[in-house]
Design an enzyme around this catalytic site. Structure first.
Site, PDB file in Angstrom:
ATOM      1  N   SER A 258       0.832  -1.204   0.000  1.00  8.49           N
ATOM      2  CA  SER A 258       0.000   0.000   0.000  1.00  8.49           C
ATOM      3  C   SER A 258       0.862   1.247   0.000  1.00  8.49           C
ATOM      4  O   SER A 258       2.042   1.216   0.388  1.00  8.49           O
ATOM      5  CB  SER A 258      -0.894   0.016   1.233  1.00  8.49           C
ATOM      6  OG  SER A 258      -0.106   0.241   2.401  1.00  8.49           O
ATOM      7  N   ASP A 259       0.273   2.344  -0.418  1.00  6.58           N
ATOM      8  CA  ASP A 259       0.850   3.641  -0.108  1.00  6.58           C
ATOM      9  C   ASP A 259       0.630   3.857   1.392  1.00  6.58           C
ATOM     10  O   ASP A 259      -0.115   3.129   2.049  1.00  6.58           O
ATOM     11  CB  ASP A 259       0.185   4.734  -0.942  1.00  6.58           C
ATOM     12  CG  ASP A 259       1.086   5.936  -1.161  1.00  6.58           C
ATOM     13  OD1 ASP A 259       1.964   6.182  -0.309  1.00  6.58           O
ATOM     14  OD2 ASP A 259       0.923   6.631  -2.175  1.00  6.58           O
TER      15      ASP A 259
END
Length: 711
Positions: A258-259
């Site tokens: 994920s970011d």
């Protein structure tokens, strides 16, 4: 990634002889994915569920040397992985380099130089002990005002795909895991955590997925999913994007993370393809993953698949053998003086900056500067100077303070020093006994006019700053009035623009503005790169990776404040829109001038027998001018009309250096990849039958040769 600039604000000394210097390692040959997964499967089989949960959970938000760390294990042993920003160099760590931004690398249209940039960046990340470089960025410059256009490679999918692949090959040749980001539909910063990008299937494949597909082909180790929603579902828990497209259709065998703060669930995110969460999502992974497996919400085989993908990428880059320990040294209170990883990278940074400088106008051959006749040069504008004291320099650049070498946010890097344009031009002018007068204020227009009026040449500097989390408010330069005042005062005015976005030029028709250069965001050697071009040591060969419009309303899209909006221009991104709507831009995609001239001739197109998907185009190019120089030959393809593609799309380019009077043969190979369109009904790439046209030119609108062929 989130805008964590405050984490890294610090003051450090410039690299000195007291700092340990890391020697470059020889390039590594990554393992094949099959080899890497065999090793990974063996290791992961020895892991408990708790250990699997550990290595898939990110930590380190606001703490530690790395911007994120995965968990490690013992018995079996697997290290905590260090993930470090960013796409143009090591961020937040002293004694590392500030490379040219992605948009500038793309402007070079130079595959070898782009790969070398990746090699040099990879060497620095390896020297710091970072396992993962969080780059390259490859989102498409759909919106001219998008705040992160400078991080990526422009508006064209083909150019972006080539630049992404070359960068990844370079980074991973050093044993560092590269990250393809941000997957997918992250083309603006406004409402990026809540907005839904609505993209139809064909547009998604042919435009926004294209550079990610080339990245997977290049063997990229990780993919970072983005903040936004795609067609109503968060990108980091989107089954269609992560499982169906990325892992199944593209065959991606590394891991998806994920970011930062972009994980929103446990079961949905993991079952739909997320393999690792980064800081901010720890509540959804770790013990939450263990509980979900024990309750039967997530199959144990899926948990092992997550871990195996992570471990396989680590093995693929041979990080299991002699990989350096982490020495990011972000804590300036530490007695560790820091490890110097800069080597001689300033040379390639300088070369890239010059190779990517785009000469947009050169009336009356005002450039290169005639050192035999010029007695005085006026340098105007705050962007010409550096606000930094290079003896004790800030590790980050703040927007609007001195010459612009990069944007802000997680895409930025450490800045060890800046060679300002004013210093570099003055130094070069001194060698020819040319006086330099300067006015560094953007506000005191009367002083600028007074400085410029009796100079032989006046060079005005302007910038458009951009940073993560914010889209650019306007494409208008704050210094438009300054430029006009200087042009009124001096009939040999040259405008130099530093930006990662297109800018509007209401002064473009001023008769005294003889030269215009777009220098992008060229990194720490900015002044030397520019001076090399201005004084003719380097013949400019940069080309625009984005379209410069005459007015903002000419662009096909703008930043949307809606929480759900369609990419309703569909395939008509950038120059494709201007071509389809017959809108004349200020300067078109692919445009750039040289100090010499080139002749294109003898185009021949050959369709391979017994196949419908391989075409070869050959032509000759001759340097007909008086200087050695490089030309970027560009191949555009026009598909059969019934396919409803844009009027033409870039499908090849080659940068060719030629001595004056010399001729070279240029060959373009069009494979199934370049000749295909996405068939929504069949859900596959198909090569349409019919008449095609090959268009060879010096820009998207300067077509010199064309020939048709039939498949």
């Amino acid at each position: 990634m989130k805008h964590w600039s405050l984490i890294f604000v610090a003051t450090v000394a410039i690299a000195s002889s007291s700092n340990a210097v890391v020697a470059l390692s020889p390039p590594i040959e990554p393992l094949s994915w099959d080899e890497a997964h065999v090793k990974a499967e063996k290791l992961v089989k020895q892991m408990s569920l708790e250990q699997i949960a550990s290595i898939t959970k990110g930590s380190g938000l606001f703490t530690g040397q790395c911007v994120g760390n995965s968990g490690g294990t013992t018995h079996p042993d697997f290290p905590s992985l260090c993930l470090a920003d960013g796409p143009l160099g090591v961020r937040g760590s002293p004694f590392s380099s500030a490379f040219a931004a992605g948009i500038t690398a793309a402007a070079s249209f130079d595959k070898d130089a782009i790969r070398q940039r990746g090699i040099d960046m990879g060497a620095e990340f390896r020297g710091k002990g970072a396992n993962v470089q969080l780059g390259p960025s490859m989102n498409i410059a759909r919106n001219a005002r998008a705040g992160r256009n400078w991080e990526a490679f422009g508006e064209d999918p083909y150019l972006s795909g080539v630049a992404a692949a070359e960068t990844i090959h370079g980074i991973q040749s050093q044993g560092v895991i590269a990250t393809a980001k941000h997957f997918i539909g992250n083309e603006q910063e406004t409402n990026r955590n809540t907005e839904s990008s609505v993209i139809d299937d064909r547009t998604l494949h042919e435009v926004y997925l294209w550079p990610f597909a080339r990245s997977v082909e290049a063997g990229v180790g990780t993919v970072m999913c983005s903040y936004n929603k795609l067609n109503g579902t968060y990108a980091c828990e989107n089954d269609y994007a992560l499982n169906h497209i990325l892992k199944k259709e593209l065959g991606f065998r590394g891991w998806v993370h994920s970011d930062w703060l972009a994980t929103h669930s446990t079961t949905k995110a993991i079952n739909n393809g997320l393999d690792m969460t980064m800081p901010g999502g720890i509540l959804y992974f770790g013990s939450a993953l263990e509980r979900a497996v024990k309750h039967g919400d997530i199959d144990y085989s899926r948990a092992r698949d997550m871990a195996q993908r992570i471990v396989a990428a680590w093995y693929k880059m041979r990080q299991d053998k002699d990989y350096p320990a982490v020495r990011m040294n972000v804590n300036t209170a530490s007695k560790d003086p820091g490890v110097n990883v800069q080597e001689d990278h300033k040379k390639s940074i300088r070369e890239m900056g010059a190779a990517a400088t785009v000469l947009l106008r050169n009336n009356n051959n005002v450039l290169p500067l005639d050192t035999s006749s010029i007695k005085k040069i006026a340098i105007i504008g705050g962007d010409a100077d550096s606000s930094r004291d290079n003896n004790t320099s800030s590790m980050v650049q703040i927007g609007g303070q001195g010459t612009l070498i990069q944007g802000g946010g997680s895409g930025s890097s450490n800045v060890p020093y800046i060679v300002s344009p004013l210093d570099a031009i003055t130094s070069r002018a001194d060698a020819f006994d040319i006086d330099v007068a300067s006015s560094k204020s953007d506000i005191l227009k009367h002083k600028a006019a007074e400085t410029a009026k009796d100079a032989d040449v006046a060079i005005v500097f302007a910038q458009l700053y951009a940073e993560e989390a914010f889209d650019v408010t306007s494409l208008k330069l704050k210094t438009d009035g300054l430029i006009e005042v200087v042009a009124d005062a001096n009939n040999n005015t040259i405008v130099v623009i530093h930006s990662g976005n297109a800018v509007l030029m209401p002064w473009a028709d001023h008769p005294n503005i003889k030269g215009i250069l777009w220098a992008g965001m060229p990194g720490q050697e900015t002044g030397n790169s520019l001076a090399d071009v201005l004084f003719g040591a380097v013949n400019p060969s940069g080309r625009l990776p984005i379209t410069f419009a005459k007015q903002a309303s000419d662009y096909p899209s703008d930043i949307s404040w809606k929480l759900e909006f369609e990419y309703d221009e569909k395939l008509l991104v950038g120059y494709r829109w201007f071509d389809a709507k017959d809108i004349k831009p200020q300067f078109e995609f692919g445009f750039g001038l040289s100090y010499t001239t080139f002749e294109y001739k003898d185009l021949h197109v050959h369709v391979e027998k017994n196949t419908t998907s391989n075409v070869t185009a050959k032509m000759q190019i001759t340097n007909t001018g008086s200087r050695d120089g490089a030309e970027v030959t560009q191949l555009y393809l026009a598909f059969p009309e019934y396919v409803h593609e844009p009027p033409k799309v870039l499908r090849g380019f080659e940068k060719v250096f030629l001595k004056k009077g010399h001729t070279a043969n240029v060959t373009f190979e069009l494979t199934k990849t370049e000749l295909s369109v996405w068939d929504v009904k069949k859900q596959k790439w198909v090569v349409p039958s019919g008449d095609y046209e090959v268009l060879i030119g010096a820009s998207s609108r300067d077509i010199r040769l064309h020939e048709t062929f039939t498949l």
